[in-house]
Design a protein around this motif. Structure first.
Motif, short mmCIF file in Angstrom:
data_model
loop_
_atom_site.label_atom_id
_atom_site.label_comp_id
_atom_site.label_asym_id
_atom_site.label_seq_id
_atom_site.Cartn_x
_atom_site.Cartn_y
_atom_site.Cartn_z
N ASP A 181 25.67 10.26 16.29
CA ASP A 181 24.92 9.90 15.08
C ASP A 181 23.74 10.84 14.89
O ASP A 181 23.06 11.21 15.86
N ALA A 193 27.65 9.22 10.90
CA ALA A 193 28.26 8.71 12.13
C ALA A 193 29.52 9.53 12.35
O ALA A 193 30.47 9.43 11.57
N ARG A 216 26.74 6.96 7.08
CA ARG A 216 26.39 5.81 7.90
C ARG A 216 25.47 4.89 7.10
O ARG A 216 24.49 5.35 6.51
N PRO A 222 29.94 3.13 9.90
CA PRO A 222 30.47 4.24 9.11
C PRO A 222 31.00 3.75 7.76
O PRO A 222 31.58 2.66 7.67
#
Length: 250
Positions: A181, A193, A216, A222
């Motif tokens: 991330d 992500a 994200r 996600p």
């Protein structure tokens, strides 16, 4: 080094093996919404990526023409002919992204800079945490379905170009990377992500050959409708000689 960091390095091949090599090459095919948003849609042509493992330097070929490649370091990005003739270059390339949002168009040097630092980060993960100036601490684990992934929060030193200064890496029970991330600071700071899949063991080093980076959301999930970057790797090879490192001459 904390216990999780040590376990992760061992699971990916160990520092002793890592330090045998100085350079890695791989065939890459990439795509995703980010490049469309930047006005530079990525074609499916396979390219060769070359990354130095113990200094931040990378190159991809071809770039823009069959006889051209990029040459990336944190303080310079260039497009060169294969004989080293400079076609275009930019010093202090990070400065060119000030004020950018996700929809701000990129020029080819912007694209080359992103490619250089991103692939250097990916192809040196997780071993980059052993480099001078990096700091890694274990943070709260992440629950992904029925799996509980351990979590390293990594602070990057100022001299390293990457997505952002602090990034999060998640690892399965086998110690291998599952997710990465970050915020893409040079594209408005959007949150990503990135999931990794299809690990291979190459010359003692384990690495994923598929990467899928999604938007994200604020809960850390996600957004699968928005695949921002996809990367497929093949033909990965490590080299002990520095002859394939600086300048990526080949």
């Amino acid at each position: 080094m904390n216990d999780l960091a040590a376990d992760v390095l061992d699971s990916h091949g160990g520092l002793k093996c890592w330090h045998r090599w100085s350079t890695v090459t791989a065939t890459i095919v990439s795509g995703g919404e980010l490049f469309l948003a930047k006005g530079l849609p990525q074609d499916p042509t396979p390219r060769q990526m070359t990354v130095s493992l113990h200094e931040e330097h990378a190159s991809v070929r071809p770039f823009g023409a069959d006889d051209q490649r990029t040459d990336f370091t944190p303080d310079r990005i260039a497009v060169e002919k294969l004989d080293g003739t400079v076609v275009a270059e930019r010093r202090n390339p990070r400065d060119a992204f000030r004020g950018h949002i996700l929809e701000t168009p990129w020029d080819p040097l912007d694209r080359a800079y992103f490619n250089g630092y991103a692939l250097w980060t990916y192809l040196t993960t997780p071993f980059l945490i052993s480099m001078p100036g990096f700091a890694a601490e274990e943070a709260e684990p992440w629950q992904e379905g029925t799996e509980r992934w351990r979590h390293l929060r990594v602070t990057f030193p100022d001299g390293i170009a990457s997505h952002c200064g602090t990034q999060d890496f998640y690892f399965g029970e086998d110690g291998l990377l599952r997710r990465h991330d970050y915020h893409v600071d040079i594209a408005g700071g959007f949150a990503a992500a990135q999931y990794v899949h299809d690990f291979v063991r190459v010359q003692g080093i384990s690495l994923p050959t598929k990467r899928r980076a999604y938007l994200r959301d604020v809960a850390g999930r996600p957004v699968h409708e928005h695949l921002m970057v996809s990367i497929d790797l093949s033909d990965v090879r490590f080299f002990a000689s520095t002859s394939r490192g600086r300048g990526a001459r080949s």
